[in-house]
Design an enzyme around this catalytic site. Structure first.
Site, PDB file in Angstrom:
ATOM      1  N   SER A 196       0.787  -1.227   0.000  1.00 14.53           N
ATOM      2  CA  SER A 196       0.000   0.000   0.000  1.00 14.53           C
ATOM      3  C   SER A 196       0.820   1.279   0.000  1.00 14.53           C
ATOM      4  O   SER A 196       0.301   2.340  -0.363  1.00 14.53           O
ATOM      5  CB  SER A 196      -0.950   0.010   1.203  1.00 14.53           C
ATOM      6  N   HIS A 224      -5.777  -3.789  -2.205  1.00 14.51           N
ATOM      7  CA  HIS A 224      -5.534  -2.770  -3.235  1.00 14.51           C
ATOM      8  C   HIS A 224      -5.453  -3.380  -4.633  1.00 14.51           C
ATOM      9  O   HIS A 224      -5.044  -2.700  -5.580  1.00 14.51           O
ATOM     10  CB  HIS A 224      -4.241  -2.018  -2.927  1.00 14.51           C
ATOM     11  N   LYS A 254     -12.440  -0.155  -0.853  1.00 16.97           N
ATOM     12  CA  LYS A 254     -11.530   0.606  -1.712  1.00 16.97           C
ATOM     13  C   LYS A 254     -12.136   0.705  -3.115  1.00 16.97           C
ATOM     14  O   LYS A 254     -13.048   1.486  -3.326  1.00 16.97           O
ATOM     15  CB  LYS A 254     -10.137  -0.004  -1.663  1.00 16.97           C
TER      16      LYS A 254
END
Length: 403
Positions: A196, A224, A254
């Site tokens: 990240s 992610h 996300k």
């Protein structure tokens, strides 16, 4: 209130954070998450900003049809779930979401958690115990680290993305076990898919090889990666065109732009977690309307792979623009573009000056990254325009050069 005792617990830590430029505070955003937002400035005024700091990579939170679908789900299912999944909280939207996650990720089954953090903590601590071995990438997320601590397993940290070092620590762990005459442990390799703070990728094909050769279970956190990697956003395995990890963890907060976390894999895995994962068992279920929204958003991603390609195109354009302006960055394989400044105070100055000029990119400092590795962490959306990205690249370069 006993202020003296409270000071003993808190004062020194806060003063030290202020002194070494690691003190944190929240900024107030006055508009929904999108590529442009309004921020409350220190003088109390609202200022429009280009947002290059969001994990909402596909910018789904403001699509009218998805907002309307969530509003309808609230009207149908109410505002809360009323209980844990194993008591009264399990509703139709939860089951539909898990079925679609499994389909989207190409797995047999899936189970949802209230957050991605809870998914990691609950899964690791359920799979491993104090007599087991866990092999962890040195740059893994805090939720993985905390899950390892809660498991009480013996943790062996390997150098970031270094398969030779992973093999070395596995062999050392086996040697130490043999010398101690302890029973054979369960062995788990765990890694982020996209790291990240650096935006780089775990080497899934090599991790699969090492895991197979050493009788290890492999767990990958795709927080992610889901909605970002691969031609259609299905994640790391699609990106590499290889097999999946044994355990795939992810988040719905996300790119999916909802709330919650998930684990996908064999049916036996999800049944095990229903019975053994404390962060699943001992918590109230996510609101059914949130589960419905997450499912609708995933269906949107499934139906619109061009959204994923738009994000990929924007990342390339932004990295190229930064390099043209003299800023040293690599082409990111993810939606995260780190711009390393080094000094914590200087990184904060650059971020503050960018915000003054209408560009929001946070400064990431210790302990999130190593000391002396402070950086701007730019994260892109599929809906950023090339004009916005060029403006940001030029402004970043100008400010860095002046400091």
């Amino acid at each position: 209130m006993n202020e003296r005792i409270l000071d003993l617990f808190t004062k020194d830590a806060l003063e030290a954070a202020r002194a070494n430029n690691t003190y944190r505070s929240m900024r107030l955003m006055e508009t929904p998450e999108s590529s442009r937002v309004k921020i409350r400035m220190p003088n109390g005024a609202s200022q429009e900003q280009i947002l290059l700091a969001s994990n909402s990579y596909l910018d789904l939170a403001n699509i009218d049809e998805l907002k309307q679908a969530m509003a309808q789900a609230v009207l149908e299912w109410g505002t809360g779930s009323g209980g844990a999944r194993l008591t009264t909280g399990n509703k139709t939207p939860h089951q539909e979401l898990e079925e679609f996650i499994a389909k989207f990720k190409g797995e047999e089954s899936a189970i949802t958690f209230n957050t991605g953090y809870m998914a990691n903590v609950g899964t690791i601590s359920a799979l491993c115990g104090k007599n087991d071995f866990i092999f962890s990438d040195e740059l893994n997320h805090a939720s993985i680290i905390d899950g390892i601590r809660l498991s009480r397993a013996k943790c062996f940290v390997y150098k970031h993305n270094d398969m030779a070092d992973l093999q070395r620590v596995i062999l050392e762990a086996e040697k130490s076990r043999a010398e101690s005459a302890l029973p054979a442990p369960r062995k788990l390799i765990v890694t982020d898919a996209v790291f990240s703070m650096d935006g780089d990728l775990a080497n899934l094909p090599e991790l699969l090889r090492v895991a197979k050769e050493n009788d290890c279970l492999l767990m990958v956190d795709e927080a992610h990666a889901t909605g970002v990697l691969g031609k259609t956003g299905r994640g790391l395995a699609e990106h590499y065109g290889c097999a999946h990890a044994d355990v795939t963890v992810g988040t719905l907060s996300k790119a999916v732009a909802a709330e919650g976390g998930f684990v996908a894999g064999p049916k036996q895995l999800t049944e095990f977690l229903k019975n053994k994962s404390r962060s699943f068992i001992f918590t109230t279920a996510m609101a059914p309307a949130v589960a419905a929204a997450a499912c609708n958003n995933l269906r949107f991603i499934d139906a619109h792979p061009e959204r994923v390609q738009n994000l990929r195109d924007n990342v390339k354009f932004f990295c190229d623009a930064l390099r043209r302006e003299g800023v040293n960055v690599d082409l990111s394989p993810s939606a995260i573009v780190p711009i390393v400044i080094g000094d914590e105070a200087k990184a904060m100055q650059v971020s503050a000056k960018l915000q003054e000029q209408g560009i929001l990119i946070p400064a990431i400092r210790y302990p999130t990254v190593a000391k002396g590795q402070a950086r701007l962490r730019a994260s892109l959306m599929a809906t950023h325009t090339h004009e916005q990205l060029q403006t940001a690249a030029s402004t970043i370069a100008q400010i860095i050069k002046k400091l």
